[in-house]
Design a protein around this motif. Structure first.
Motif, PDB file in Angstrom:
ATOM      1  N   ARG A   1       0.816  -1.214   0.000  1.00  0.00           N
ATOM      2  CA  ARG A   1       0.000   0.000   0.000  1.00  0.00           C
ATOM      3  C   ARG A   1       0.855   1.273   0.000  1.00  0.00           C
ATOM      4  N   ARG A   2       1.898   1.259   0.819  1.00  0.00           N
ATOM      5  CA  ARG A   2       2.707   2.484   0.895  1.00  0.00           C
ATOM      6  C   ARG A   2       3.367   2.774  -0.435  1.00  0.00           C
ATOM      7  N   GLU A   3       3.791   1.723  -1.104  1.00  0.00           N
ATOM      8  CA  GLU A   3       4.419   1.931  -2.408  1.00  0.00           C
ATOM      9  C   GLU A   3       3.401   2.491  -3.409  1.00  0.00           C
ATOM     10  N   LEU A   4       2.181   1.995  -3.316  1.00  0.00           N
ATOM     11  CA  LEU A   4       1.120   2.480  -4.206  1.00  0.00           C
ATOM     12  C   LEU A   4       0.900   3.990  -4.016  1.00  0.00           C
ATOM     13  N   PHE A   5       0.775   4.411  -2.768  1.00  0.00           N
ATOM     14  CA  PHE A   5       0.512   5.833  -2.531  1.00  0.00           C
ATOM     15  C   PHE A   5       1.729   6.696  -2.860  1.00  0.00           C
ATOM     16  N   ARG A   6       2.918   6.136  -2.648  1.00  0.00           N
ATOM     17  CA  ARG A   6       4.120   6.879  -3.049  1.00  0.00           C
ATOM     18  C   ARG A   6       4.125   7.089  -4.557  1.00  0.00           C
ATOM     19  N   GLN A   7       3.743   6.030  -5.244  1.00  0.00           N
ATOM     20  CA  GLN A   7       3.700   6.115  -6.703  1.00  0.00           C
ATOM     21  C   GLN A   7       2.688   7.181  -7.147  1.00  0.00           C
ATOM     22  N   ALA A   8       1.534   7.212  -6.481  1.00  0.00           N
ATOM     23  CA  ALA A   8       0.509   8.218  -6.819  1.00  0.00           C
ATOM     24  C   ALA A   8       1.071   9.625  -6.611  1.00  0.00           C
ATOM     25  N   ALA A   9       1.757   9.820  -5.491  1.00  0.00           N
ATOM     26  CA  ALA A   9       2.328  11.144  -5.201  1.00  0.00           C
ATOM     27  C   ALA A   9       3.413  11.488  -6.223  1.00  0.00           C
ATOM     28  N   ASP A  10       4.191  10.490  -6.627  1.00  0.00           N
ATOM     29  CA  ASP A  10       5.236  10.702  -7.636  1.00  0.00           C
ATOM     30  C   ASP A  10       4.641  11.170  -8.965  1.00  0.00           C
ATOM     31  N   ILE A  11       3.560  10.541  -9.337  1.00  0.00           N
ATOM     32  CA  ILE A  11       2.911  10.907 -10.611  1.00  0.00           C
ATOM     33  C   ILE A  11       2.447  12.363 -10.549  1.00  0.00           C
ATOM     34  N   ALA A  12       1.815  12.724  -9.421  1.00  0.00           N
ATOM     35  CA  ALA A  12       1.322  14.098  -9.267  1.00  0.00           C
ATOM     36  C   ALA A  12       2.492  15.078  -9.310  1.00  0.00           C
ATOM     37  N   ALA A  13       3.588  14.744  -8.619  1.00  0.00           N
ATOM     38  CA  ALA A  13       4.744  15.644  -8.570  1.00  0.00           C
ATOM     39  C   ALA A  13       5.376  15.796  -9.952  1.00  0.00           C
ATOM     40  N   ALA A  14       5.526  14.678 -10.664  1.00  0.00           N
ATOM     41  CA  ALA A  14       6.158  14.728 -11.989  1.00  0.00           C
ATOM     42  C   ALA A  14       5.298  15.551 -12.943  1.00  0.00           C
ATOM     43  N   TYR A  15       3.993  15.388 -12.842  1.00  0.00           N
ATOM     44  CA  TYR A  15       3.094  16.148 -13.710  1.00  0.00           C
ATOM     45  C   TYR A  15       3.239  17.648 -13.444  1.00  0.00           C
ATOM     46  N   ARG A  16       3.266  18.007 -12.187  1.00  0.00           N
ATOM     47  CA  ARG A  16       3.359  19.428 -11.829  1.00  0.00           C
ATOM     48  C   ARG A  16       4.690  20.018 -12.270  1.00  0.00           C
ATOM     49  N   GLN A  17       5.749  19.204 -12.180  1.00  0.00           N
ATOM     50  CA  GLN A  17       7.050  19.654 -12.645  1.00  0.00           C
ATOM     51  C   GLN A  17       6.989  19.944 -14.151  1.00  0.00           C
ATOM     52  N   SER A  18       6.366  19.037 -14.885  1.00  0.00           N
ATOM     53  CA  SER A  18       6.340  19.169 -16.346  1.00  0.00           C
ATOM     54  C   SER A  18       5.409  20.281 -16.815  1.00  0.00           C
ATOM     55  N   ALA A  19       4.443  20.641 -15.948  1.00  0.00           N
ATOM     56  CA  ALA A  19       3.464  21.670 -16.344  1.00  0.00           C
ATOM     57  C   ALA A  19       4.142  23.005 -16.625  1.00  0.00           C
ATOM     58  N   VAL A  20       5.362  23.193 -16.093  1.00  0.00           N
ATOM     59  CA  VAL A  20       6.088  24.440 -16.321  1.00  0.00           C
ATOM     60  C   VAL A  20       6.526  24.538 -17.784  1.00  0.00           C
ATOM     61  N   GLU A  21       6.866  23.424 -18.390  1.00  0.00           N
ATOM     62  CA  GLU A  21       7.430  23.477 -19.738  1.00  0.00           C
ATOM     63  C   GLU A  21       6.575  22.881 -20.857  1.00  0.00           C
ATOM     64  N   ARG A  22       5.634  22.030 -20.515  1.00  0.00           N
ATOM     65  CA  ARG A  22       4.890  21.389 -21.611  1.00  0.00           C
ATOM     66  C   ARG A  22       4.018  22.414 -22.351  1.00  0.00           C
ATOM     67  N   PRO A  23       3.713  22.149 -23.634  1.00  0.00           N
ATOM     68  CA  PRO A  23       2.830  23.074 -24.361  1.00  0.00           C
ATOM     69  C   PRO A  23       1.541  23.268 -23.572  1.00  0.00           C
ATOM     70  N   VAL A  24       1.125  24.529 -23.450  1.00  0.00           N
ATOM     71  CA  VAL A  24       0.014  24.812 -22.552  1.00  0.00           C
ATOM     72  C   VAL A  24      -1.327  24.447 -23.174  1.00  0.00           C
ATOM     73  N   GLY A  25      -1.495  24.787 -24.425  1.00  0.00           N
ATOM     74  CA  GLY A  25      -2.798  24.562 -25.035  1.00  0.00           C
ATOM     75  C   GLY A  25      -2.800  23.275 -25.830  1.00  0.00           C
ATOM     76  N   ARG A  26      -3.251  22.235 -25.224  1.00  0.00           N
ATOM     77  CA  ARG A  26      -3.265  20.977 -25.924  1.00  0.00           C
ATOM     78  C   ARG A  26      -4.578  20.877 -26.700  1.00  0.00           C
ATOM     79  N   ALA A  27      -4.490  20.628 -28.001  1.00  0.00           N
ATOM     80  CA  ALA A  27      -5.720  20.471 -28.776  1.00  0.00           C
ATOM     81  C   ALA A  27      -6.404  19.204 -28.270  1.00  0.00           C
ATOM     82  N   PRO A  28      -7.661  19.288 -27.894  1.00  0.00           N
ATOM     83  CA  PRO A  28      -8.309  18.118 -27.317  1.00  0.00           C
ATOM     84  C   PRO A  28      -8.496  17.009 -28.353  1.00  0.00           C
ATOM     85  N   ASN A  29      -7.933  15.860 -28.066  1.00  0.00           N
ATOM     86  CA  ASN A  29      -8.163  14.732 -28.952  1.00  0.00           C
ATOM     87  C   ASN A  29      -9.135  13.785 -28.252  1.00  0.00           C
TER      88      ASN A  29
END
Ligand code: PLP
Length: 456
Positions: free
Chosen positions: A4-32
């Motif tokens: 369980r702890r590994e699962l929640f760590r993984q969830a937090a990692d995903i959220a953190a990585a996403y937020r890190q990338s939000a600084v540089e990824r293209p902002v307006g993604r055309a909705p597919n």
């Protein structure tokens, strides 16, 4: 299954990585939407899968359709981002899974809301005795508070609307700006008051209600059951309605003043700018958001009422099985019964920034909006509003060209802005409300817009 702890760590990692990338990824993604449908629409499984596989499946399905609205160059709507500490607190709160309905269900949730409510009123310079309901957003808060207004102005005329309903009641009159936010109308529809009850008051060039006209309306119908809706922060221009004299006049004739301050009420938290909202504390109720300018994760809004008994009389309830549930319920101030414990994230956000940090954030966003407008204007773009807060409107000549530039900017991806219609003309709408936006983000975005405009 991993533990369980590994699962929640993984969830937090995903959220953190996403937020890190939000600084540089293209902002307006055309909705597919087709890609998204392929990911989400599957045959309903008859058997479940392991939690870590659930997480992997969700990330794979959602990733192509996420919008970097939490990043620093998203200027659409009035969006705000989410502070790191408040977001981490929200992740933990989800793990706690508290029901924020009543003190017996979660004493921690109750006291967090109580304490965050004290801080909110202090920051926004509102009466310390007011009640604070932690709602889903300004739309819900406005609905609650207009229900309270309806309760009070009718009770003053001997009519108990909670028991008797509206059929046969004294006629309600709503005085509001011609530039009010559309959520006011939705609340009036839901409350059975109806939009025909509205008397519209015209506005000045920047979209602020005309004080003289507002005062004349109040004076001309002194006996009417009147609710005045004022706006702090016009959604297009940021303009602030006149407050002090209107609130004083309303008090004199027994009208209720509700303030829609979804984002603009945060101006009160800035010593440099709070002169703009002078007198706002004299109103009867205020709705504002945590998820916009305070940068609390979704969803978070506050229904603040100067009349505690009327607030709970309008939206609270009791039932036999709730007796002995520990006194006043947080659920009595909002429209949900079982509910998320919303106080944790707000408490965390205020703790993270402090009084000065919140004032700085508000000041900075306003400065950055001015910088954005100035840079575009220097590049030959017409800025049509006076940038009083964090909102600016830009025209690129005619309507078609403005819409074409907006679309091309969205596709280019450096930043994201939406459009609006202001006084019959199409406009690019700029809102700076994210804690992490820097001067560099503004300059880079303005350059990208001017480059795109040259080619459009
Ligand atoms: C955003 C906004 C609202 C609605 O708030 P929600 O949090 O989206 O429900 C109402 N009024 C104004 C002025 C707004 O900017």
């Amino acid at each position: 299954m991993r533990d369980r702890r590994e699962l929640f760590r993984q969830a937090a990692d995903i959220a953190a990585a996403y937020r890190q990338s939000a600084v540089e990824r293209p902002v307006g993604r055309a909705p597919n939407l087709e890609t998204l449908r392929k990911g989400f629409h599957r045959e309903l499984p008859s058997r479940g899968i392991a939690p870590d596989q659930v997480l992997d499946s969700l990330v794979a399905a959602a990733e192509p359709g996420l919008v970097s609205s939490a990043g620093p160059r998203y200027f659409g709507f009035v969006t705000g981002g989410s502070l790191d500490g408040a977001t981490a607190a929200e992740i933990v709160a989800t793990g706690w899974d508290q029901n924020g309905f009543s003190p017996v269900m979660s004493p921690a949730a109750m006291i967090a809301e109580e304490a965050a409510g004290v801080w909110l009123k202090d920051l926004l310079r509102l009466p310390a005795t007011a009640t604070v309901g932690f709602a889903t957003g300004t739309q819900q808060a406005t609905t609650i508070l207009l229900a309270a207004a309806r309760q009070k102005v009718l009770a003053d005329r001997g009519w108990n609307v909670g028991v008797e309903g509206l059929a046969g009641s004294p006629r309600l009159r709503v005085v509001a700006s011609a530039e009010r936010h559309a959520t006011i109308d939705r609340s009036l529809r839901l409350l059975g008051i109806g939009t025909a009850a509205i008397t519209e008051v015209s506005t000045d060039d920047n979209g602020a209600t005309l004080e003289k006209e507002m005062l004349a309306e109040l004076d001309a119908h002194r006996d009417a059951a009147t609710i005045v809706c004022l706006q702090v922060g016009n959604v297009n221009t940021g303009a602030v309605d006149p407050l002090r004299r209107v609130c004083e006049a309303a008090r004199e004739v027994g009208a209720w003043v509700h303030v829609d301050g979804a984002f603009g009420l945060w101006t009160a938290a800035s010593p440099a700018l709070n002169y703009l909202v002078d007198g706002v504390d004299l109103a009867d109720s205020w709705s504002t958001d945590g998820h916009k300018w305070l940068n609390v994760p979704y969803d978070s809004g506050y229904a603040i009422c100067a009349h505690p008994e009327i607030h709970s009389a309008a939206v609270g309830y009791t039932a036999a099985y709730l007796e002995g549930a520990g006194g006043a319920s947080m659920g009595d101030l909002v429209l949900d019964s079982s509910r998320r414990a919303r106080g944790f994230a707000t408490w965390a956000a205020i703790l993270e920034l402090g009084r000065d940090g919140i004032a700085d954030m508000v000041d900075r966003c306003c400065e950055l909006a001015k910088r954005f407008a100035r840079t575009l204007a220097d590049g030959g773009v017409e800025i049509v509003n006076e940038v009083v807060l964090n909102q600016a409107l830009a025209s690129f000549g005619n309507n078609d060209r403005t819409d074409a530039v907006i679309k091309a900017v969205q596709e280019e991806g450096t930043c994201w802005l939406g459009g609006t219609t202001w006084r019959g003309r199409r406009m690019m709408r700029i809102s700076v409300s994210n804690w992490s936006t820097t001067e560099e983000d503004i300059d880079r975005s303005a350059r990208a817009i001017l480059d795109v405009a040259r080619k459009t």
